[in-house]
Structure formats: structure tokens, C-alpha cells
Design an enzyme around this catalytic site. Structure first.
Site, short mmCIF file in Angstrom:
data_model
loop_
_atom_site.label_atom_id
_atom_site.label_comp_id
_atom_site.label_asym_id
_atom_site.label_seq_id
_atom_site.Cartn_x
_atom_site.Cartn_y
_atom_site.Cartn_z
N GLY A 93 0.73 -1.14 0.09
CA GLY A 93 -0.07 0.14 -0.12
C GLY A 93 0.82 1.58 -0.14
N LYS A 145 11.48 6.02 -6.21
CA LYS A 145 10.15 6.25 -5.55
C LYS A 145 10.09 5.18 -4.64
CE LYS A 145 7.84 9.17 -8.42
NZ LYS A 145 7.08 10.37 -8.07
N SER A 146 9.70 5.45 -3.43
CA SER A 146 9.40 4.55 -2.13
C SER A 146 8.39 4.92 -1.48
CB SER A 146 10.86 4.50 -1.61
OG SER A 146 10.57 3.47 -0.40
N HIS A 169 4.48 1.84 -8.38
CA HIS A 169 3.29 0.77 -8.31
C HIS A 169 2.45 0.85 -9.37
CE1 HIS A 169 4.11 1.34 -3.60
NE2 HIS A 169 4.26 -0.12 -3.74
#
Length: 283
Positions: free
Chosen positions: A32, A185-186, A38
Site C-alpha cells: 500500500g 520512488k519509495s 506501483h
């Protein structure tokens, strides 16, 4: 809005109906707090399959005793919106009790690939990853599953688990998605304040330097990692966990580059642990 289901039976019933209708199913497992990285996985899954399932589950088993399970960022409403935009057909968002019964005592454990890189500082992490991903594969029964290269060790571990355990799913790796300034991105980037966010650029700067050295013909791993470390150590807010070059398939450390390699780094910016990597295919 894309449907969210919380029980295993709902997911199984839905996917069985899809399969009966002849649909191919893609699957993106996540914890999530979704971002563009994602979304790239969801887009790849959508392009390859008739139907796409995304799981959103912060897996307690892969967090160590002093790690950020309680504070791990969560925003299911935003996640649902991003899944909707990506054309996802179903979100599986179970509670921990749905995945792990009170008397749960079965695990998927791996040696070798899990003992280097992140496995050194997070010894129980990949046991939790392998256990939950194998359970999710059994629940969803996808044809293809999508993972990001940013978690390169995780991708290698899951590919090996699927091979070793004869799990009938094709594992697809997707490229790292970066911010405009290079930071990978994280979800954990949200922990960084403005000063730390700027400091975190030392990771992508070190990665870029390492890639340049290999492209210029440098084959001594120690020289490459030392040069990368010099960039990190110039940043006072950064603390190196590891900077390592390993065989891309076995994840075993090497001294000279004669084969395809993974160069991976883990760095603490304040209390936030970030990872990055690059892969070089040499044939």
C-alpha cells in the site's frame, strides 16, 4: 470505483469466475501507500492480462522487532483511487488475521539468496516475504505477477522460490521508477523531511557513478564500491548499511566483474533506510 475485498473467499470466487470465462489474471502484491512505481507495475499487468488484482497488505512477518511496522504509511482511499486510474479490477485488502490464523506455524524459508545484502541486517525479512507471497499466490492464483527492480533482492528471491517450489506463475520484473531528481520512488520517502529528502539524493548519485564506472570498463568491484561510498560519506545525514556488487543470479559477492551483476546499496538517511541498485547484463 474499483472494488475492495477483505476475505480470501471473495478473491478466490472472483478469480475462479474470471478463469472460467477464459480471462488471464495479473497480480501486483503491495504493502500500500501506492506511488508511481506501483502504478508502473499495475500498468504492465493491465497491458499483459485481461484482469488485474492488487493486494494491499502491510505484512507484519517481514518487519523486525525494531522496524517501522506501526508507523508504515497507510492511505487506502488514495490507494483505491490510484488503482482505479490504473484500471485495476480488484483490490485484496485483508486484515492480518485473515492471512495469519492465531495458531499459524508454517513458513517458507530460503537459504543462500536471502543471506546477503538486506538479509544481513534484516535476518527474518525474507522469511516473511516468501511466506506471504507464496500465500498470496495460492490465494489469487495469478498467471503473471509483477515486482519492481528497486527491490532487486526480493525479485531474485521470489523468482527462485517460484522455481524451487514449482509455483505456476510467471514473475515479471519492472524497471525502477525515479523522481525527476533521480531518487527512487519509495513509500518510505514520505518519512523524510525537506533536509533529509535532499540528502537522500546521495543514493542515486552513487548509483549513477557506479554505472558510469562499469560502462567505462572498470571491473574491480572494490574500486567501484569505494568510489560510490565516497559520495555517501560526504553527506552527514547518511549512514551506509551496505554497498555491494554481487552475481545477478546467485547474489554471491564477487571481486571482479565477468558476468551479469547487481550493484545494490542500502543507506540510512536519519532513521529511514532506503535502497537503490543497478543491474548490468554481461554476456
Amino acid at each position: 470505483m474499483v472494488q475492495i475485498v477483505k476475505t480470501i473467499s471473495e478473491v478466490r470466487d472472483t478469480v475462479k469466475a474470471w478463469k472460467k470465462a477464459g480471462y488471464q489474471v495479473g497480480f501486483v502484491p503491495t504493502m500500500g501507500y501506492l506511488h508511481e512505481g506501483h502504478q508502473s507495475l499495475m500498468s504492465a499487468a493491465k497491458a499483459d492480462n485481461h484482469k488485474v488484482v492488487v493486494s494491499i497488505f502491510v505484512n507484519p512477518m517481514q518487519f523486525g522487532p525494531n522496524e517501522d511496522l506501526a508507523s508504515y504509511p497507510r492511505d487506502i482511499d488514495k490507494d483505491q483511487q490510484l488503482c482505479q486510474q490504473a484500471g485495476v479490477d480488484l483490490i485484496f485488502h485483508p486484515d492480518a488475521g485473515e492471512i495469519y490464523a492465531e495458531d499459524f506455524c508454517s513458513f517458507v524459508d530460503m537459504t543462500g539468496l536471502t543471506e546477503e545484502l538486506c538479509g544481513r541486517s534484516r535476518p527474518a525479512h525474507f522469511r516473511g516475504v516468501c511466506t506471504v507471497v507464496s500465500k498470496l499466490f495460492n490465494i489469487v492464483q495469478p498467471d503473471k505477477a509483477y515486482f519492481g527492480q528497486k527491490d532487486a533482492q526480493q525479485l531474485a528471491v521470489i523468482r527462485r522460490m517460484v522455481r524451487d517450489l514449482n509455483i505456476d506463475v510467471q514473475v515479471i520484473g519492472c524497471p525502477i521508477v525515479r523522481e525527476a531528481d533521480g531518487l527512487a520512488k519509495s513509500s518510505r520517502n514520505s518519512y523524510l523531511n525537506a533536509e533529509q529528502r535532499q540528502a537522500a539524493l546521495c543514493l542515486s548519485q552513487a548509483i549513477s557513478l557506479g554505472q558510469q564506472l562499469v560502462q567505462r570498463g572498470e571491473r574491480n568491484c572494490q574500486k567501484i564500491t569505494s568510489s560510490m561510498q565516497s559520495i555517501i560519506t560526504q553527506q552527514p545525514l547518511a549512514r551506509v548499511d551496505y554497498i555491494t556488487i554481487v552475481d545477478a543470479e546467485t547474489l554471491s559477492p564477487i571481486e571482479q566483474i565477468h558476468q551479469s551483476i547487481l550493484c545494490a546499496i542500502a543507506v540510512y538517511i536519519g532513521n529511514t533506510r532506503l535502497i537503490d541498485n543497478f543491474i548490468v547484463d554481461i554476456h
